[in-house]
Design a protein around this motif. Structure first.
Motif, PDB file in Angstrom:
ATOM      1  N   TRP A 285       0.651  -1.408  -0.102  1.00  0.00           N
ATOM      2  CA  TRP A 285      -0.150   0.130   0.271  1.00  0.00           C
ATOM      3  C   TRP A 285       0.955   0.885   0.379  1.00  0.00           C
ATOM      4  O   TRP A 285       0.071   1.976  -1.132  1.00  0.00           O
ATOM      5  N   ARG A 286       2.075   0.820   0.832  1.00  0.00           N
ATOM      6  CA  ARG A 286       2.597   2.572   0.280  1.00  0.00           C
ATOM      7  C   ARG A 286       3.138   2.290  -1.027  1.00  0.00           C
ATOM      8  O   ARG A 286       2.868   3.511  -1.427  1.00  0.00           O
ATOM      9  N   LEU A 287       3.703   2.248  -1.906  1.00  0.00           N
ATOM     10  CA  LEU A 287       3.908   1.779  -3.414  1.00  0.00           C
ATOM     11  C   LEU A 287       2.537   2.296  -3.756  1.00  0.00           C
ATOM     12  O   LEU A 287       2.668   2.946  -4.817  1.00  0.00           O
ATOM     13  N   GLN A 288       1.388   1.445  -3.451  1.00  0.00           N
ATOM     14  CA  GLN A 288       0.117   1.971  -3.853  1.00  0.00           C
ATOM     15  C   GLN A 288      -0.578   3.402  -4.209  1.00  0.00           C
ATOM     16  O   GLN A 288      -1.240   4.044  -4.843  1.00  0.00           O
ATOM     17  N   ARG A 289       0.239   4.109  -2.924  1.00  0.00           N
ATOM     18  CA  ARG A 289      -0.506   5.258  -2.490  1.00  0.00           C
ATOM     19  C   ARG A 289       0.497   6.409  -3.273  1.00  0.00           C
ATOM     20  O   ARG A 289       0.296   6.932  -4.022  1.00  0.00           O
ATOM     21  N   SER A 290       1.830   5.797  -3.346  1.00  0.00           N
ATOM     22  CA  SER A 290       3.040   6.554  -3.596  1.00  0.00           C
ATOM     23  C   SER A 290       2.376   6.570  -5.570  1.00  0.00           C
ATOM     24  O   SER A 290       2.293   7.619  -6.523  1.00  0.00           O
ATOM     25  N   GLU A 291       1.605   5.549  -6.290  1.00  0.00           N
ATOM     26  CA  GLU A 291       1.483   5.322  -7.046  1.00  0.00           C
ATOM     27  C   GLU A 291      -0.038   6.481  -7.757  1.00  0.00           C
ATOM     28  O   GLU A 291      -0.190   6.943  -8.627  1.00  0.00           O
ATOM     29  N   LEU A 292      -0.842   7.226  -6.935  1.00  0.00           N
ATOM     30  CA  LEU A 292      -1.772   7.067  -7.086  1.00  0.00           C
ATOM     31  C   LEU A 292      -1.635   8.163  -6.496  1.00  0.00           C
ATOM     32  O   LEU A 292      -2.011   9.239  -7.817  1.00  0.00           O
ATOM     33  N   ARG A 293      -0.509   8.888  -5.889  1.00  0.00           N
ATOM     34  CA  ARG A 293      -0.720  10.586  -5.770  1.00  0.00           C
ATOM     35  C   ARG A 293       0.243  10.605  -6.986  1.00  0.00           C
ATOM     36  O   ARG A 293       0.052  12.114  -8.074  1.00  0.00           O
ATOM     37  N   LEU A 294       0.552   9.693  -8.302  1.00  0.00           N
ATOM     38  CA  LEU A 294       1.273  10.477  -8.880  1.00  0.00           C
ATOM     39  C   LEU A 294       0.829  10.312 -10.360  1.00  0.00           C
ATOM     40  O   LEU A 294       0.787  11.462 -10.994  1.00  0.00           O
ATOM     41  N   VAL A 295      -0.699   9.615 -10.235  1.00  0.00           N
ATOM     42  CA  VAL A 295      -1.350   9.259 -11.110  1.00  0.00           C
ATOM     43  C   VAL A 295      -2.196  11.045 -11.146  1.00  0.00           C
ATOM     44  O   VAL A 295      -2.542  11.274 -11.749  1.00  0.00           O
ATOM     45  N   LEU A 296      -3.284  10.362 -10.238  1.00  0.00           N
ATOM     46  CA  LEU A 296      -4.231  11.320  -9.494  1.00  0.00           C
ATOM     47  C   LEU A 296      -3.345  13.403  -8.974  1.00  0.00           C
ATOM     48  O   LEU A 296      -4.271  13.795  -9.374  1.00  0.00           O
ATOM     49  N   GLY A 297      -1.838  13.237  -8.964  1.00  0.00           N
ATOM     50  CA  GLY A 297      -1.730  14.077  -8.671  1.00  0.00           C
ATOM     51  C   GLY A 297      -0.828  15.054  -9.770  1.00  0.00           C
ATOM     52  O   GLY A 297      -0.717  16.484 -10.152  1.00  0.00           O
ATOM     53  N   ARG A 298      -0.759  14.066 -11.354  1.00  0.00           N
ATOM     54  CA  ARG A 298      -0.488  14.769 -12.249  1.00  0.00           C
ATOM     55  C   ARG A 298      -1.639  15.792 -12.973  1.00  0.00           C
ATOM     56  O   ARG A 298      -2.270  15.332 -13.358  1.00  0.00           O
ATOM     57  N   ARG A 299      -0.377  16.756 -13.628  1.00  0.00           N
ATOM     58  CA  ARG A 299      -1.334  18.236 -13.988  1.00  0.00           C
ATOM     59  C   ARG A 299      -2.344  17.861 -14.705  1.00  0.00           C
ATOM     60  O   ARG A 299      -3.131  17.702 -15.226  1.00  0.00           O
ATOM     61  N   ARG A 300      -1.291  16.759 -15.981  1.00  0.00           N
ATOM     62  CA  ARG A 300      -1.918  16.036 -17.422  1.00  0.00           C
ATOM     63  C   ARG A 300      -3.404  16.242 -17.262  1.00  0.00           C
ATOM     64  O   ARG A 300      -4.091  15.614 -17.399  1.00  0.00           O
ATOM     65  N   ASN A 301      -3.176  14.711 -16.267  1.00  0.00           N
ATOM     66  CA  ASN A 301      -4.045  13.926 -15.813  1.00  0.00           C
ATOM     67  C   ASN A 301      -5.519  14.927 -15.032  1.00  0.00           C
ATOM     68  O   ASN A 301      -6.255  14.434 -15.321  1.00  0.00           O
ATOM     69  N   LEU A 302      -5.071  15.846 -14.206  1.00  0.00           N
ATOM     70  CA  LEU A 302      -5.974  16.755 -13.865  1.00  0.00           C
ATOM     71  C   LEU A 302      -6.942  17.589 -14.461  1.00  0.00           C
ATOM     72  O   LEU A 302      -8.115  17.591 -14.917  1.00  0.00           O
ATOM     73  N   VAL A 303      -6.148  17.992 -15.858  1.00  0.00           N
ATOM     74  CA  VAL A 303      -6.913  18.844 -17.319  1.00  0.00           C
ATOM     75  C   VAL A 303      -7.929  17.683 -16.898  1.00  0.00           C
ATOM     76  O   VAL A 303      -8.616  17.839 -17.558  1.00  0.00           O
ATOM     77  N   LEU A 304      -7.500  16.368 -17.756  1.00  0.00           N
ATOM     78  CA  LEU A 304      -7.694  15.472 -18.030  1.00  0.00           C
ATOM     79  C   LEU A 304      -9.458  15.172 -17.623  1.00  0.00           C
ATOM     80  O   LEU A 304     -10.639  15.705 -18.047  1.00  0.00           O
ATOM     81  N   LEU A 305      -8.741  14.939 -16.723  1.00  0.00           N
ATOM     82  CA  LEU A 305     -10.268  15.611 -15.351  1.00  0.00           C
ATOM     83  C   LEU A 305     -11.401  16.700 -15.718  1.00  0.00           C
ATOM     84  O   LEU A 305     -12.701  16.352 -15.732  1.00  0.00           O
ATOM     85  N   LEU A 306     -10.940  17.444 -15.153  1.00  0.00           N
ATOM     86  CA  LEU A 306     -11.400  18.518 -15.435  1.00  0.00           C
ATOM     87  C   LEU A 306     -12.255  19.048 -16.865  1.00  0.00           C
ATOM     88  O   LEU A 306     -13.054  19.281 -16.909  1.00  0.00           O
TER      89      LEU A 306
END
Lengths: 284, 324
Positions: free
Chosen positions: A16-37
């Motif tokens: 879960w430590r790595l999974q959290r890191s991965e989720l932060r990476l995916v959901l924190g990335r600006r490109r992905n946030l723009v997609l969600l927006l």
């Protein structure tokens, strides 16, 4: 003295430590946030357009769900999901899943993760969960903004189903939630396809494009009557079966069938991704 | 993860301390048919600073990738810290492979946190402190909050080293660690390697620039065209090349000096006031002694060991920077 330390954490905690890191990476990335927006803007724009055209001659035109939106804001969620399914959602899924492994390879981070070491099966699992989480976030952002915009613009009322029956607001909301969950699950097969493509290349854009192409080709094949024999197995064939939840008695066979097809695609392409990724030479 | 099966006793003499890296007939033939690594038997003793040298394209990086389990050998085997399964011992190995690789939009510190989170055997509670220590060690603490994409080439390389130093390691595998560094940075890397070696870490360091790391190495292996041409302790390699002696004498003493050298059994060549000869097995100290004894006015005396580069050229008949 050997530097090998006793594992500082349980295997589950380490995962879960790595999974959290991965989720932060995916959901924190600006490109992905723009997609969600961008996805979140769909219900907002659709709601506004419908709101300002509702008393004009254009009122009531378009697909079935669209006509119901002005009468009940809950339908804005359904109409928005319906509009995003053919292209915007596959595009989003393609970007999230195609980037999973290929993105790490192209950044040169894959070799460092593997020498940490992260087991390849574990990394693939972490990446799959990350891509699925992003898919869920994509669908959820449409649904949440759709609900808020729909409620604000049109109000929410008891729901008149496609069959003409009316159910209470609570039951109707539950059905809309079921629609959203079904759409989310319908995208899992495409996530698996994207993940597989992502293990084949070091060029993330290639994997992303290939994934989107699969969704589009599947949609095209689905329209060719001569291929009706293979239609039920197509990735996108059952995507619109979410409408079952808007009938007074949903046909659970149809819904189960749609989910089973997704499960099959997940199993096949998940296995392909796994067999490829766990044996490939990492030269990136 | 299962606990690493350490076969090496805690306290051992250097002779029986095992090997940090050992390979047997390690071969990689890529699907293109190209044989990148051709049956090499690498041996890196524990505690060594092993200079893994060879021109670009000679197979060093592919060898390192096989040792680390990134690339599967076509044939042969590799043992890392005496384990045939790299995954068991990799937490004890820090690696820098073919340049640094980090997420461009994350800060230096966030990139280290990501790698540490991936390590099943690292302690999350000490992650911040260890990252700070590693960043400080490579002189990057001031830039830790900047996104990686804003780093200069040298800073990127330093972050790569910091990642390798996130934990105490038994072995560091550093592939071209001085790439992109200025002379000052290169000196710092040499110093770092020396420090780590003194603290008991084995270092396998590759370079295509012979002079850059040669000075810190206790052992050397030279690769060319996928083959390991030569490997062993530094002094053994050094004594391979033929040393030459050059004696400069005052005007008028050349003939006498030449005579003395010939008596010592040397094949003398004369260039103005300088007499040159291959040293052979003669002890160098005998020469000035004999010259002074014969009354020769010696103004200069020099013994030249061939550089590693010259040894390489002798072995391969080609320059060092020849890419494949």
């Amino acid at each position: 003295m050997s530097l090998a330390e006793a594992p500082a954490q349980s295997t589950a905690a380490a995962y879960w430590r790595l999974q959290r890191s991965e989720l932060r990476l995916v959901l924190g990335r600006r490109r992905n946030l723009v997609l969600l927006l961008g996805l979140a803007a769909v219900p907002l724009l659709l709601g506004l357009v419908l709101f300002f055209t509702q008393d004009t001659a254009l009122d009531g035109q378009g697909p079935a769900f669209l006509g119901r939106v002005t009468g009940n804001g809950l339908f804005l969620v359904v109409a928005s999901v319906f509009l995003c399914l053919p292209f915007l959602l596959p595009l989003t899924i393609g970007i999230a899943s195609g980037d999973a492994i290929a993105g790490e390879a192209s950044a040169g981070t894959l070799r460092y993760l593997l020498t940490v070491p992260v087991g390849r099966t574990r990394l693939l699992l972490v990446k799959a969960v990350g891509a699925l989480a992003f898919a869920a976030a994509a669908v959820a952002s449409i649904a949440v903004v759709g609900l808020i915009a729909g409620a604000a613009l049109f109000g929410v009322h008891d729901v008149t189903l496609l069959s003409g029956d009316t159910v209470s607001l609570g039951a109707g909301a539950l059905r809309v939630l079921a629609v959203v969950v079904y759409v989310g699950l319908s995208l899992t097969g495409l996530v698996a396809v994207g993940l597989f493509f992502s293990t084949l290349t070091e060029v993330p854009v290639g994997a992303m494009a290939a994934t989107v192409v699969v969704a589009i080709v599947s949609g095209v094949l689905d329209t060719i009557p001569a291929l009706s024999a293979i239609h039920p197995a197509l990735l996108t064939h059952h995507w619109l079966d979410f409408a079952e939840f808007l009938r007074i008695e949903p046909d659970w066979g149809v819904i189960g069938g749609g989910l089973a097809v997704q499960a099959a695609w997940v199993a096949i392409f998940g296995a392909l991704a796994w067999s490829r990724f766990t044996t490939a030479d990492v030269t990136s | 993860m299962t606990a690493p099966a350490t076969v090496v006793p805690a306290v051992t003499s250097p002779v029986t301390a095992g090997t940090a890296v050992r390979t047997q007939g390690l071969t990689k033939r890529f699907r293109s048919g190209q044989v990148a690594v051709d049956g090499i038997d690498l041996l890196v003793p524990r505690g060594a600073v092993y200079g893994f040298l060879g021109p670009n394209g000679s197979g060093k990086t592919t060898t390192i990738r096989m040792i680390l389990g990134l690339v599967r050998p076509t044939s042969g085997q590799a043992w890392l810290l005496d384990s045939p399964n790299p995954a068991d011992v990799l937490p004890r190995v820090g690696a820098l492979v073919e340049g640094p690789g980090f997420h461009p939009y994350l800060t230096g510190r966030a990139n280290l946190a990501r790698l540490d989170a991936a390590d099943q055997t690292s302690d999350a509670r000490t992650a911040d402190r260890r990252a700070s220590e590693a960043l400080e060690r490579v002189g990057l603490l001031a830039a830790e909050g900047k996104p990686y994409r804003q780093y200069s080439l040298g800073m990127k390389q330093r972050l790569g080293l910091a990642a390798a130093l996130l934990r105490r390691r038994d072995l560091l595998v550093l592939d071209e660690p001085t790439n992109g560094l200025d002379p000052q940075g290169t000196r710092e890397v040499r110093l770092l390697i020396r420090e780590l070696a003194q603290a008991g870490t084995t270092v396998l360091v590759s370079s295509h620039l012979l002079g850059e790391i040669e000075q810190v190495c206790t052992h050397i292996g030279i690769m060319s065209r996928g083959r390991l041409l030569l490997q062993g302790p530094r002094d053994v390699i050094d004594s391979r090349g033929v040393a030459r002696v050059a004696v400069t004498v005052a005007p008028g003493h050349v003939a006498t000096a030449a005579g003395v050298l010939r008596v010592l059994g040397l094949d003398v060549s004369i260039e103005e006031l300088t007499l040159g000869a291959e040293l052979g097995t003669l002890a160098p100290a005998r020469i000035p002694e004999a010259l002074v004894h014969a009354g020769v006015d010696v103004t200069g005396f020099e013994v030249r060991r061939p550089s590693l580069e010259q040894v390489f050229v002798e072995l391969t008949g080609e320059g060092f920077d020849v890419a494949r």
